[in-house]
Design a protein around this motif. Structure first.
Motif, PDB file in Angstrom:
ATOM      1  N   TYR A  98      96.670 -36.370  64.574  1.00  0.00           N
ATOM      2  CA  TYR A  98      96.310 -37.323  63.521  1.00  0.00           C
ATOM      3  C   TYR A  98      96.059 -38.712  64.088  1.00  0.00           C
ATOM      4  CZ  TYR A  98      96.987 -34.220  59.619  1.00  0.00           C
ATOM      5  OH  TYR A  98      96.835 -33.208  58.736  1.00  0.00           O
ATOM      6  N   ARG A  99      95.145 -39.429  63.431  1.00  0.00           N
ATOM      7  CA  ARG A  99      94.890 -40.841  63.703  1.00  0.00           C
ATOM      8  C   ARG A  99      95.508 -41.611  62.539  1.00  0.00           C
ATOM      9  NH1 ARG A  99      88.836 -43.024  64.246  1.00  0.00           N
ATOM     10  NH2 ARG A  99      89.270 -45.204  63.757  1.00  0.00           N
ATOM     11  N   PHE A 100      96.175 -42.707  62.844  1.00  0.00           N
ATOM     12  CA  PHE A 100      96.983 -43.417  61.858  1.00  0.00           C
ATOM     13  C   PHE A 100      96.308 -44.682  61.341  1.00  0.00           C
ATOM     14  CE2 PHE A 100      99.784 -40.917  64.440  1.00  0.00           C
ATOM     15  CZ  PHE A 100     100.678 -40.375  63.526  1.00  0.00           C
ATOM     16  N   PHE A 101      96.425 -44.885  60.028  1.00  0.00           N
ATOM     17  CA  PHE A 101      95.897 -46.066  59.351  1.00  0.00           C
ATOM     18  C   PHE A 101      96.988 -46.634  58.455  1.00  0.00           C
ATOM     19  CE2 PHE A 101      92.415 -43.185  60.211  1.00  0.00           C
ATOM     20  CZ  PHE A 101      91.543 -44.004  60.893  1.00  0.00           C
ATOM     21  N   GLN A 102      97.256 -47.907  58.635  1.00  0.00           N
ATOM     22  CA  GLN A 102      98.286 -48.598  57.880  1.00  0.00           C
ATOM     23  C   GLN A 102      97.596 -49.502  56.864  1.00  0.00           C
ATOM     24  OE1 GLN A 102     100.304 -51.606  60.202  1.00  0.00           O
ATOM     25  NE2 GLN A 102     102.282 -50.970  59.369  1.00  0.00           N
ATOM     26  N   LEU A 103      97.876 -49.303  55.590  1.00  0.00           N
ATOM     27  CA  LEU A 103      97.277 -50.135  54.553  1.00  0.00           C
ATOM     28  C   LEU A 103      98.118 -51.383  54.384  1.00  0.00           C
ATOM     29  CD1 LEU A 103      94.718 -49.216  52.832  1.00  0.00           C
ATOM     30  CD2 LEU A 103      95.803 -47.464  54.188  1.00  0.00           C
ATOM     31  N   ARG A 104      97.458 -52.532  54.628  1.00  0.00           N
ATOM     32  CA  ARG A 104      98.131 -53.835  54.577  1.00  0.00           C
ATOM     33  C   ARG A 104      97.207 -54.840  53.890  1.00  0.00           C
ATOM     34  NH1 ARG A 104     101.987 -54.618  58.885  1.00  0.00           N
ATOM     35  NH2 ARG A 104     101.772 -56.786  58.313  1.00  0.00           N
ATOM     36  N   ALA A 118      88.733 -36.316  60.391  1.00  0.00           N
ATOM     37  CA  ALA A 118      89.285 -35.334  59.452  1.00  0.00           C
ATOM     38  C   ALA A 118      90.802 -35.464  59.363  1.00  0.00           C
ATOM     39  CB  ALA A 118      88.884 -33.923  59.859  1.00  0.00           C
ATOM     40  N   ARG A 119      91.432 -35.619  60.504  1.00  0.00           N
ATOM     41  CA  ARG A 119      92.900 -35.741  60.536  1.00  0.00           C
ATOM     42  C   ARG A 119      93.293 -37.216  60.501  1.00  0.00           C
ATOM     43  NH1 ARG A 119      96.248 -31.008  63.047  1.00  0.00           N
ATOM     44  NH2 ARG A 119      95.128 -29.374  61.942  1.00  0.00           N
ATOM     45  N   SER A 120      93.308 -37.750  59.300  1.00  0.00           N
ATOM     46  CA  SER A 120      93.699 -39.140  59.069  1.00  0.00           C
ATOM     47  C   SER A 120      95.053 -39.171  58.381  1.00  0.00           C
ATOM     48  CB  SER A 120      92.677 -39.847  58.182  1.00  0.00           C
ATOM     49  OG  SER A 120      91.455 -40.015  58.839  1.00  0.00           O
ATOM     50  N   ALA A 121      95.912 -40.068  58.835  1.00  0.00           N
ATOM     51  CA  ALA A 121      97.220 -40.278  58.216  1.00  0.00           C
ATOM     52  C   ALA A 121      97.256 -41.702  57.672  1.00  0.00           C
ATOM     53  CB  ALA A 121      98.340 -40.059  59.231  1.00  0.00           C
ATOM     54  N   PHE A 122      97.403 -41.841  56.368  1.00  0.00           N
ATOM     55  CA  PHE A 122      97.433 -43.143  55.704  1.00  0.00           C
ATOM     56  C   PHE A 122      98.892 -43.516  55.424  1.00  0.00           C
ATOM     57  CE2 PHE A 122      93.344 -41.230  54.577  1.00  0.00           C
ATOM     58  CZ  PHE A 122      92.491 -42.215  55.056  1.00  0.00           C
TER      59      PHE A 122
END
Length: 173
Positions: A98-104, A118-122
């Motif tokens: 997974y590739r990671f994305f932090q919502l800020r 496709a493999r996104s981690a929010f």
């Protein structure tokens, strides 16, 4: 002292959590990581949106029991993975590619400018206290913002999660 109403939703939570072990991933590979959110209203609402958008799973970090009623049955349909700390969740998802994305709210890159794999981690943090980990410890996590134009620059976390899921699905359909 707990009330009869508290016992009712707690009983419902344990019943739904047992049913959750039968949940299968949705048609998309993205996952949500809920980092120490208040267990109340937002967590079940996020499950409801996760089911609607076809999430593979929802990872919960240090989140206690919550009333599953606002999820409208989605808590039993979307796999829930429970972790005591962010590091364990991060390692598991990293090992799965997974590739990671932090919502800020303070991030410079808008959500819509990223081509999601496709493999996104929010990752979503507590609305008041933020994230349980330091950004320096996880340099590969990409901070993203949802552009906002009003005087309040912070969306409700369940709304932010829904917007992120929508953008992911929009890119893959």
């Amino acid at each position: 002292m707990s009330t009869g109403r508290d016992r009712t939703w707690l009983t419902r939570y344990h019943k739904e959590r047992r049913k959750n072990i039968l949940a299968g991933p949705g048609p998309h590979e993205f996952v949500l990581v809920l980092d120490q959110l208040k267990a109340g209203f937002n967590v079940p609402k996020i499950f409801r949106s996760a089911e609607a958008f076809g999430a593979a799973a929802v990872h919960l970090i240090n989140i206690g029991p919550f009333d599953p009623a606002p999820a409208k049955g989605s808590f039993r349909k979307v796999p829930a993975v429970f972790h005591e700390d962010f590091g364990a969740c991060y390692q598991l998802l990293s090992d799965q590619g997974y590739r990671f994305f932090q919502l800020r709210a303070d991030a410079e890159t808008p959500l819509y400018e990223v081509d999601f794999p496709a493999r996104s981690a929010f990752i979503f943090g507590h609305e008041e206290f933020g994230f349980s980990f330091g950004q320096d410890s996880y340099a590969d996590i990409e901070p993203l913002a949802i552009p906002q134009f009003g005087s309040i620059h912070c969306l409700n976390v369940s709304n932010a999660a829904t917007i992120a899921m929508y953008e992911y699905v929009r890119q893959f359909n």
